[in-house]
Design a protein around this motif. Structure first.
Motif, PDB file in Angstrom:
ATOM      1  N   THR A 159       0.827  -1.210   0.000  1.00 35.32           N
ATOM      2  CA  THR A 159       0.000   0.000   0.000  1.00 35.32           C
ATOM      3  C   THR A 159       0.861   1.259   0.000  1.00 35.32           C
ATOM      4  O   THR A 159       0.378   2.341  -0.334  1.00 35.32           O
ATOM      5  N   PRO A 163       1.898   2.423  -5.116  1.00 35.16           N
ATOM      6  CA  PRO A 163       1.519   3.715  -5.711  1.00 35.16           C
ATOM      7  C   PRO A 163       2.715   4.610  -6.014  1.00 35.16           C
ATOM      8  O   PRO A 163       2.570   5.601  -6.734  1.00 35.16           O
ATOM      9  N   ALA A 167       1.368   4.042 -11.621  1.00 36.68           N
ATOM     10  CA  ALA A 167       0.335   5.067 -11.466  1.00 36.68           C
ATOM     11  C   ALA A 167      -0.662   4.660 -10.380  1.00 36.68           C
ATOM     12  O   ALA A 167      -1.021   3.487 -10.256  1.00 36.68           O
ATOM     13  N   ARG A 168      -1.108   5.635  -9.596  1.00 40.45           N
ATOM     14  CA  ARG A 168      -1.982   5.333  -8.465  1.00 40.45           C
ATOM     15  C   ARG A 168      -3.244   4.597  -8.889  1.00 40.45           C
ATOM     16  O   ARG A 168      -3.714   3.691  -8.191  1.00 40.45           O
ATOM     17  N   THR A 169      -3.810   4.973 -10.025  1.00 38.48           N
ATOM     18  CA  THR A 169      -5.034   4.291 -10.458  1.00 38.48           C
ATOM     19  C   THR A 169      -4.786   2.806 -10.698  1.00 38.48           C
ATOM     20  O   THR A 169      -5.610   1.961 -10.347  1.00 38.48           O
ATOM     21  N   HIS A 170      -3.636   2.458 -11.273  1.00 43.52           N
ATOM     22  CA  HIS A 170      -3.298   1.048 -11.485  1.00 43.52           C
ATOM     23  C   HIS A 170      -3.002   0.363 -10.150  1.00 43.52           C
ATOM     24  O   HIS A 170      -3.401  -0.786  -9.929  1.00 43.52           O
ATOM     25  N   LEU A 172      -4.193   1.126  -7.184  1.00 47.34           N
ATOM     26  CA  LEU A 172      -5.423   0.913  -6.428  1.00 47.34           C
ATOM     27  C   LEU A 172      -6.290  -0.174  -7.047  1.00 47.34           C
ATOM     28  O   LEU A 172      -6.932  -0.949  -6.328  1.00 47.34           O
ATOM     29  N   GLU A 173      -6.292  -0.262  -8.371  1.00 48.52           N
ATOM     30  CA  GLU A 173      -7.053  -1.345  -8.999  1.00 48.52           C
ATOM     31  C   GLU A 173      -6.471  -2.698  -8.594  1.00 48.52           C
ATOM     32  O   GLU A 173      -7.212  -3.635  -8.261  1.00 48.52           O
ATOM     33  N   THR A 177      -9.021  -4.802  -6.126  1.00 50.08           N
ATOM     34  CA  THR A 177      -9.779  -5.857  -6.804  1.00 50.08           C
ATOM     35  C   THR A 177      -9.218  -7.242  -6.540  1.00 50.08           C
ATOM     36  O   THR A 177      -9.944  -8.228  -6.632  1.00 50.08           O
ATOM     37  N   ILE A 189       1.677  -1.396 -17.270  1.00 51.49           N
ATOM     38  CA  ILE A 189       1.461  -0.479 -16.153  1.00 51.49           C
ATOM     39  C   ILE A 189       2.758  -0.167 -15.397  1.00 51.49           C
ATOM     40  O   ILE A 189       2.765   0.640 -14.475  1.00 51.49           O
TER      41      ILE A 189
END
Length: 273
Positions: A159, A163, A167-170, A172-173, A177, A189
């Motif tokens: 965690t 990030p 990239a943070r979006t990748h 967090l996914e 998930t 990514i």
């Protein structure tokens, strides 16, 4: 190539020139992390940094698999019996942080670490991966942090580190998930740097290691240290820290040798001084 006497029943150590190769060696369990593996890993990191003839480390797994994560029963010692098990448990008791150091959560080797990934590299495997510097994956390798699917937390550093590395979006996914990622998506990514045909990740990692080994070791180690030291600093502070790390390299005999070798059209002979 020359062998060493280090390692454990679940972690093999061998030399390939100036590269120390650490192999997670528990293929019957997809190289799930065990007490002997963690002790062997930590000792391997220490061995690499203590031996000036080692210029790089390659981390890989046996049996076409990197690491399927933590074996909680084995880590607790429930599957370990005999004298060696007592030694491993004593090591853990003496240093309760040993498993985090082994997984590169609380320890950063000064030598470059190159990961050669085949097959499963999930959960704890993906967490260890984030502590490595350069990453090569076979085309069928699988990555992922599955902890949330089991109601768990990826406490090996993901965690925080993930990030900062992708990239943070990748990040967090992947974290939220718990889905698997193939090698090509992992490369897209930025989790790994290169995808190679199955069965060739180790060869590719060793080729990278040879290129690293041909460079000035003092320069290599200073560059690695600078990258990590400055990663979260404001740019002005990072640039100041870079100068503090970088200028002393120019005063070394290795730097003078590099210039001479270039002028004379030959390979440099670096001596770590």
């Amino acid at each position: 190539m020359s062998g060493t006497d280090s390692g454990t029943e679940h972690l093999t150590v061998r030399r390939e020139g100036a590269t120390l190769v650490l192999t997670l060696n528990r293929p019957e369990a997809k190289n799930a992390l065990s007490l002997p593996m963690l002790v062997g890993l930590y000792d391997g990191w220490l061995e690499a940094d203590a031996d000036d003839s080692v210029r790089s480390v390659v981390l890989t797994g046996a049996g076409g698999c990197f690491c399927a994560g933590m074996d909680l029963k084995a880590l607790a010692g429930q599957r370990a019996t005999g004298g060696d098990a007592d030694v491993y448990r004593a090591r853990m008791k003496a240093d309760p942080d040993l498993h985090w150091k082994a997984m590169l959560r609380h320890h950063r080797p000064r030598k470059p670490v190159i990961a050669a990934v085949e097959g499963h590299c999930v959960a704890g495997g993906t967490e260890i991966l984030q502590g490595t510097d350069i990453r090569v994956a076979g085309a069928s390798a699988t990555f992922g942090l599955f902890e949330v699917r089991r109601g768990l937390f990826p406490i090996g550093g993901s965690t925080v580190r993930l990030p900062r590395q992708i990239a943070r979006t990748h990040a967090l996914e992947m974290l939220l998930t718990g889905r698997p990622y193939g090698a090509e998506e992992a490369a897209r990514i930025g989790l790994v740097g290169r995808v190679v045909p199955d069965g060739t990740a180790l060869d590719a990692a060793l080729e990278i290691a040879e290129r690293v080994n041909a460079c000035g070791p003092l320069a290599v180690e200073a560059v690695k240290a600078s990258v990590y030291e400055s990663a979260e600093l404001p740019e002005e502070e990072g640039l100041a820290a870079e100068l503090k790390r970088g200028w002393p390299v120019f005063d070394t005999e290795d730097a003078k040798e590099g210039a001479r070798a270039f002028t004379e059209g030959r390979e440099a002979v670096f001596r770590r001084r």
